[in-house]
Scaffold this motif. Structure first.
Motif, PDB file in Angstrom:
ATOM      1  N   ARG A 139     -26.297 -29.541  -2.581  1.00  0.00           N
ATOM      2  CA  ARG A 139     -26.563 -30.964  -2.358  1.00  0.00           C
ATOM      3  C   ARG A 139     -27.865 -31.320  -3.053  1.00  0.00           C
ATOM      4  O   ARG A 139     -28.870 -30.628  -2.900  1.00  0.00           O
ATOM      5  N   ASP A 190     -20.848 -45.797   0.250  1.00  0.00           N
ATOM      6  CA  ASP A 190     -20.336 -44.443   0.429  1.00  0.00           C
ATOM      7  C   ASP A 190     -21.381 -43.490  -0.138  1.00  0.00           C
ATOM      8  O   ASP A 190     -21.524 -43.358  -1.355  1.00  0.00           O
ATOM      9  N   GLU A 191     -22.117 -42.836   0.721  1.00  0.00           N
ATOM     10  CA  GLU A 191     -23.270 -42.051   0.270  1.00  0.00           C
ATOM     11  C   GLU A 191     -22.860 -40.910  -0.648  1.00  0.00           C
ATOM     12  O   GLU A 191     -23.502 -40.663  -1.676  1.00  0.00           O
ATOM     13  N   ASP A 192     -21.801 -40.198  -0.304  1.00  0.00           N
ATOM     14  CA  ASP A 192     -21.368 -39.081  -1.146  1.00  0.00           C
ATOM     15  C   ASP A 192     -21.001 -39.557  -2.548  1.00  0.00           C
ATOM     16  O   ASP A 192     -21.398 -38.958  -3.546  1.00  0.00           O
ATOM     17  N   THR A 241     -25.574 -31.858   4.922  1.00  0.00           N
ATOM     18  CA  THR A 241     -25.660 -32.568   3.638  1.00  0.00           C
ATOM     19  C   THR A 241     -26.707 -33.672   3.595  1.00  0.00           C
ATOM     20  O   THR A 241     -26.764 -34.408   2.621  1.00  0.00           O
ATOM     21  N   VAL A 243     -26.918 -36.497   5.264  1.00  0.00           N
ATOM     22  CA  VAL A 243     -26.195 -37.764   5.166  1.00  0.00           C
ATOM     23  C   VAL A 243     -26.597 -38.664   6.329  1.00  0.00           C
ATOM     24  O   VAL A 243     -27.002 -38.195   7.391  1.00  0.00           O
ATOM     25  N   ARG A 252     -16.762 -35.637  11.029  1.00  0.00           N
ATOM     26  CA  ARG A 252     -17.821 -35.129  10.162  1.00  0.00           C
ATOM     27  C   ARG A 252     -19.144 -35.042  10.926  1.00  0.00           C
ATOM     28  O   ARG A 252     -19.931 -34.110  10.696  1.00  0.00           O
ATOM     29  N   GLU A 256     -21.380 -31.758  10.915  1.00  0.00           N
ATOM     30  CA  GLU A 256     -22.743 -31.758  10.382  1.00  0.00           C
ATOM     31  C   GLU A 256     -23.725 -31.159  11.384  1.00  0.00           C
ATOM     32  O   GLU A 256     -24.640 -30.421  11.021  1.00  0.00           O
TER      33      GLU A 256
END
Length: 348
Positions: A139, A190-192, A241, A243, A252, A256
């Motif tokens: 990441r 959408d962060e990813d 990640t 996030v 998720r 996480e």
């Protein structure tokens, strides 16, 4: 340039407020505002490198300032304790001491090189929050990537969600404006996907995003070595990640939290009992996340919402606020002002 101007005004207002509290000695008028103490947030601790364009300056303080911050806390009568021990101390009705905890987010290599010796000099425990994706080099540190990219060129073609556009980057002000817009893009969509787009653009300009992660953060061997060599070091979880948890699915969110606890256990040989939310401001973390952290087995979880310790810390221990030791305000008197709690009382 409105975003840049707005941020400069905000910095000036904050600095003015800190000066007013520090020089006016207002804490004598409101001694209760400081509560039971404070948890400080740090990121980088490293020697200063003055630059005309430094959008992440707020995340970096010098070892000398860290030393001053510790001295300020001690002079204010605060007792340094490890974050993992804080709840039991606050819950003891016979103990009315005020406490200070030092925490460092993201696991930067300079934490071991420059911060740890300062903590050892004073015998102060500290907690480093670890993100698996950084340790495993899977990441990117998007804010570092954005800085490197905007610093590297005079013009950038980038899609900020409304189609490809050209961002002028000829001056430090233009670079700062572009950095602000990229940050907003990553933190609102959408962060990813946004980080992937940024990483792709950086790679096209000869910048290796994961190489930046590798250069700046500790790997598993370094974490294990620090854990084995420094009894003052503690390690907490900081997701897989990094996030914004409020914007991910329930599935998720659980992954996480649980996955980061397992990763930290593997790195340092001890299961973490503390957790720090990435971007712990209200838009990134809320009641769902507070409940999930408790369900995941973390007795303590901390945000980045500024507050001193008090009854609310015990009432909702997975939503405890922290106070940033910000690179823009590196003066000992500012630390004393923050410890007083008055800036947060005035901001209500």
């Amino acid at each position: 340039m409105r975003a840049v101007a707005k941020r400069l005004v905000k910095r000036a207002v904050i600095q003015g407020g800190l000066e007013a509290v520090a020089l006016g000695r207002l804490w004598h008028a409101l001694p209760s505002a400081g509560g039971r103490g404070v948890i400080f947030t740090l990121h980088h601790v490293r020697p200063a490198e003055p630059r005309s364009f430094d959008p992440n300056a707020l995340l970096s303080v010098t070892p000398e300032f860290l030393d001053q911050a510790i001295r300020a806390a001690l002079e204010c009568g605060l007792v340094p304790v490890a974050l993992e021990d804080l709840l039991a101390l606050l819950a003891d009705p016979a103990d009315r001491r005020r406490f200070v905890c030092f925490t460092l987010d993201d696991g930067y290599r300079d934490n071991a090189r420059h911060a740890a010796p300062v903590f050892r000099r004073h015998g102060v425990p500290y907690t480093i929050f670890i993100t698996k994706g950084f340790v495993e080099r899977t990441r990117s540190l998007w804010w570092e990537t954005a800085e490197a990219l905007t610093a590297s060129t005079d013009r950038l073609s980038f899609d900020l969600g409304g189609g490809e556009e050209t961002l002028p980057l000829e001056t430090p002000a233009q670079k700062q404006e572009a950095f602000e817009r990229i940050s907003q893009f990553i933190q609102t969509g959408d962060e990813d996907a946004a980080i992937a787009r940024l990483d792709e653009a950086a790679s096209a300009h000869g910048i290796d995003p994961l190489g930046i992660t590798d250069a700046l953060t500790m790997d598993a061997a370094e974490l294990a070595a620090l854990a084995a060599s420094d009894s003052l070091a503690r390690f907490g979880a900081h997701t897989l990640t990094h996030v914004a948890l409020r914007r991910v699915s329930e599935e998720r969110l659980i992954a996480e939290l649980a996955g980061s606890a397992e990763a930290v256990t593997a790195y340092v040989g001890r299961r973490p009992t503390t957790f720090a939310y990435p971007y712990g401001f209200p838009a990134a973390v809320g009641e769902r996340e507070f409940r999930a952290a408790a369900a995941a087995g973390f007795p303590v979880a901390v945000t980045t919402q500024p507050a001193v310790l008090g009854p609310a810390s015990l009432a909702q221990p997975t939503a405890i606020g922290r106070v940033s030791l910000n690179g823009h305000y590196q003066k000992k008197r500012y630390v004393r002002a923050l410890i007083s709690g008055i800036p947060f009382r005035l901001a209500r």
